[in-house]
Design an enzyme around this catalytic site. Sequence first.
Site, short mmCIF file in Angstrom:
data_model
loop_
_atom_site.label_atom_id
_atom_site.label_comp_id
_atom_site.label_asym_id
_atom_site.label_seq_id
_atom_site.Cartn_x
_atom_site.Cartn_y
_atom_site.Cartn_z
N ASP A 117 -8.28 2.35 6.19
CA ASP A 117 -7.08 2.86 6.85
C ASP A 117 -7.30 4.32 7.25
O ASP A 117 -8.39 4.88 7.04
CB ASP A 117 -5.83 2.68 5.98
CG ASP A 117 -5.88 3.49 4.68
OD1 ASP A 117 -6.73 4.40 4.56
OD2 ASP A 117 -5.07 3.21 3.77
N ARG A 139 -5.57 -4.37 6.10
CA ARG A 139 -6.67 -3.39 6.25
C ARG A 139 -8.01 -4.09 6.46
O ARG A 139 -8.80 -3.70 7.32
CB ARG A 139 -6.75 -2.49 5.02
CG ARG A 139 -5.71 -1.40 4.97
CD ARG A 139 -5.92 -0.50 3.77
NE ARG A 139 -5.55 -1.13 2.52
CZ ARG A 139 -6.16 -0.91 1.35
NH1 ARG A 139 -7.19 -0.10 1.29
NH2 ARG A 139 -5.73 -1.51 0.25
N TYR A 186 3.87 -8.57 9.09
CA TYR A 186 3.59 -7.14 9.25
C TYR A 186 3.51 -6.78 10.72
O TYR A 186 3.10 -7.59 11.55
CB TYR A 186 2.25 -6.77 8.61
CG TYR A 186 2.14 -7.00 7.13
CD1 TYR A 186 2.44 -5.99 6.22
CD2 TYR A 186 1.72 -8.24 6.63
CE1 TYR A 186 2.32 -6.20 4.85
CE2 TYR A 186 1.60 -8.46 5.27
CZ TYR A 186 1.91 -7.45 4.38
OH TYR A 186 1.79 -7.67 3.03
N ASP A 237 0.82 -1.21 0.00
CA ASP A 237 0.00 0.00 0.00
C ASP A 237 0.86 1.27 0.00
O ASP A 237 1.89 1.31 0.70
CB ASP A 237 -0.91 0.04 1.23
CG ASP A 237 -2.11 -0.88 1.10
OD1 ASP A 237 -2.35 -1.40 0.00
OD2 ASP A 237 -2.81 -1.08 2.11
#
Length: 300
Positions: free
Chosen positions: A80, A173, A66, A38
Amino acid sequence: MNGILNILKPTGMTSHDVVSRVRRIANMKKVGHTGTLDPNASGVLPICLGKATKIAELILNKEKTYIGELTLGIQTDTYDSFGKVIQKKDPTHITEEDIYSVFEKFKGEITQTPPIYSAIKVNGKRLYELARSGQTDVEIKSRKVLVKDIKIKSIDNQKVLFEATVSKGTYIRSLCKDIGDELGVGAHMSFLLRTKSGNFDIKNTYTLEELEQASKESKLQYYILGIDYPLVNYRRIDVKQSAYKAFSNGNTIYQKGLIINHKYNDEELVKVYIDDKFCAIGKIKIQDNNMLLKSHKLFI
């Protein structure tokens, strides 16, 4: 130059922006990334140069790790912190026990719907393109993904910091949004850092600025990893020099032309070397107790 750069992608750049920048730094056209990250996320983004672009798909398919932050009580259209707020709810009644319990539910194989603001194509167009043009009623197919592990690192002021190791195609997300829905107050992802992509680790990344400086000093080659670097789970086999020409022309190599390092399995993919230099991904064939090697991807 052929190989892979382990780049620390900054926030505010798309993966394609990074590819364009690397093309200029390396002064070459054949450059490709290994799966989008992203624009508002940062972290590990392996970039393939030259012949290494043939191996990009193998890196793309690896699991990723992550560190993310989830903020409770606020939903956005992009899932987000950069999107439009579409709902707010008071999350103060949610206990830490509630949060830990819901996070446990999202371990293992789950069904997930990607965000409409994503790079997935529907009828030839990226979902984010459709969303920006006002087409938000697009049917997005859910998919099975694997959350191999997810651990809460801290909870503070309605913000949950966590670490997740997930399969290809998992959207953090969407994971944040779904956890918020499960808790009944909504949530969005307020931070994302990719720390691993396959065996590429954030500890060994380089910034674009470091690579630009290396290029100016004619030292860029020292930052490039070999094409075989991602093939840690592939066993090695060596082709004898006498069989080099035949193999490089795509011919099947019989056992007498090989240096056998292991007991291989039929249909096994292996990394192939000639004179200690990586040259291909090969496929083993077992026929009548004889072993053959066929080329699968040549890098000669």
